[in-house]
Design an enzyme around this catalytic site. Sequence first.
Site, PDB file in Angstrom:
ATOM      1  N   LYS A  42      55.637  20.455  35.708  1.00 50.75           N
ATOM      2  CA  LYS A  42      56.924  19.806  36.493  1.00 50.75           C
ATOM      3  C   LYS A  42      56.511  19.174  37.522  1.00 50.75           C
ATOM      4  O   LYS A  42      56.749  17.788  37.898  1.00 50.75           O
ATOM      5  CB  LYS A  42      57.779  21.046  36.912  1.00 50.75           C
ATOM      6  CG  LYS A  42      58.297  21.851  35.696  1.00 50.75           C
ATOM      7  CD  LYS A  42      59.392  23.122  36.171  1.00 50.75           C
ATOM      8  CE  LYS A  42      59.938  23.721  34.731  1.00 50.75           C
ATOM      9  NZ  LYS A  42      60.608  25.084  35.234  1.00 50.75           N
ATOM     10  N   GLN A  93      61.641  29.328  39.883  1.00 43.95           N
ATOM     11  CA  GLN A  93      61.057  29.585  38.375  1.00 43.95           C
ATOM     12  C   GLN A  93      61.539  31.152  38.015  1.00 43.95           C
ATOM     13  O   GLN A  93      61.196  32.066  38.865  1.00 43.95           O
ATOM     14  CB  GLN A  93      59.501  29.128  38.689  1.00 43.95           C
ATOM     15  CG  GLN A  93      59.002  29.399  37.178  1.00 43.95           C
ATOM     16  CD  GLN A  93      59.158  28.304  36.005  1.00 43.95           C
ATOM     17  OE1 GLN A  93      59.815  27.287  36.509  1.00 43.95           O
ATOM     18  NE2 GLN A  93      59.215  28.603  34.846  1.00 43.95           N
ATOM     19  N   ASP A 101      68.476  23.197  37.034  1.00 45.39           N
ATOM     20  CA  ASP A 101      68.429  23.842  35.744  1.00 45.39           C
ATOM     21  C   ASP A 101      69.803  24.024  35.041  1.00 45.39           C
ATOM     22  O   ASP A 101      69.548  24.466  33.904  1.00 45.39           O
ATOM     23  CB  ASP A 101      67.918  25.470  36.132  1.00 45.39           C
ATOM     24  CG  ASP A 101      66.568  25.807  36.061  1.00 45.39           C
ATOM     25  OD1 ASP A 101      65.841  24.941  35.212  1.00 45.39           O
ATOM     26  OD2 ASP A 101      65.895  26.433  36.638  1.00 45.39           O
TER      27      ASP A 101
HETATM   28  N1  GUN Z   1      61.190  30.234  33.249  1.00 48.20           N
HETATM   29  C1  GUN Z   1      61.151  29.655  31.647  1.00 48.20           C
HETATM   30  N2  GUN Z   1      61.787  28.603  31.487  1.00 48.20           N
HETATM   31  C2  GUN Z   1      62.583  28.291  32.683  1.00 48.20           C
HETATM   32  C3  GUN Z   1      63.472  27.406  33.098  1.00 48.20           C
HETATM   33  O1  GUN Z   1      63.727  26.504  32.375  1.00 48.20           O
HETATM   34  N3  GUN Z   1      63.801  27.411  34.482  1.00 48.20           N
HETATM   35  C4  GUN Z   1      63.500  28.150  35.341  1.00 48.20           C
HETATM   36  N4  GUN Z   1      64.037  28.326  36.682  1.00 48.20           N
HETATM   37  N5  GUN Z   1      62.666  29.261  34.927  1.00 48.20           N
HETATM   38  C5  GUN Z   1      62.089  29.455  33.569  1.00 48.20           C
END
Ligand code: GUN
Length: 295
Positions: free
Chosen positions: A53, A97, A120
């Site tokens: 990211k 995350q 998200d």
């Molecule tokens: N863990 C796995 N996929 C995601 C996501 O799209 N967002 C977040 N915050 N955690 C994750």
Amino acid sequence: MTAKLILGKEVSEEIYGELRQRIDALKARGVTPGLAVVLVGEDPASQVYVRKKGEMCESLGMKSVTVRMPADTTQEELMAKVDELNRDPTIHGFLVQLPLPSHLDEEQVINAISPSKDVDCFHPTNVGRVLIGNPDFLPATPAGVQQMIIRSGVETSGKHVVVIGRSNIVGKPMAAMMLQRGLGADSTVTVVHSRTKDLPSITRQADILSVAIGKPRFVTPDMVKDGAVVIDVGTNRIEDPTHPKGSRLVGDVDFDSVKDKVSAITPVPGGVGPMTICMLMANAVKAAERASERC
Ligand code: GUN
């Protein structure tokens, strides 16, 4: 039948091109979109996602902040960090995350994120907005699937979309989005899951089959209608002694046998995977645009 392969790399490149133009326009007005990612602990998969990211943010010319907190971070410390990011005017969007270490309360953390920075789309306000058809952000993976469908010319209006899996991150929002009025939607939607009776009899009715249940190669040809479009959101690592790493990624669909029956399909890897970060970036750009409109 030779199936068309719907490739996330191609679709995401097209969207990144559009995002670069929007980022340039923001920068010309003195706004650099800023995305922060909070990582608590050292979960190996999360570390990979968070690094990707950050790299994508930087390659688009956005501000990228990665906040690393130790595995023994307290709820109060994490809530204080969320509060700080909510107030930081240079951070237009952020996420924490998941999964969090088990002593932390994920729901309380998500509820504390300002909906206007919730890239998200996990906050209940944003989830509700998706459901009523007035979204601010869209959840990244279902939005990525929808873009793949739209940009590869698959008709959705009046089509029967069967969603396998009822997770809050993929299945439920996917179903809500495909139900709405408009481009890439207007579908008749059925959701099936682990407790569904005679699941194949329903999946065989799908014009478009979206699969996210976390079971390697679960969908076999007998579960798919001739000429259907199959979208595989699964990523499962299975042992494979013939592979250099001793393992490899497979989807929730048995690609090799299903591909001969369908009109279009997403491979794993190379299908939906690249779309999730792409749509996260799209949400971050949208958050920055909204914030700059408020100035
Ligand atoms: N863990 C796995 N996929 C995601 C996501 O799209 N967002 C977040 N915050 N955690 C994750």
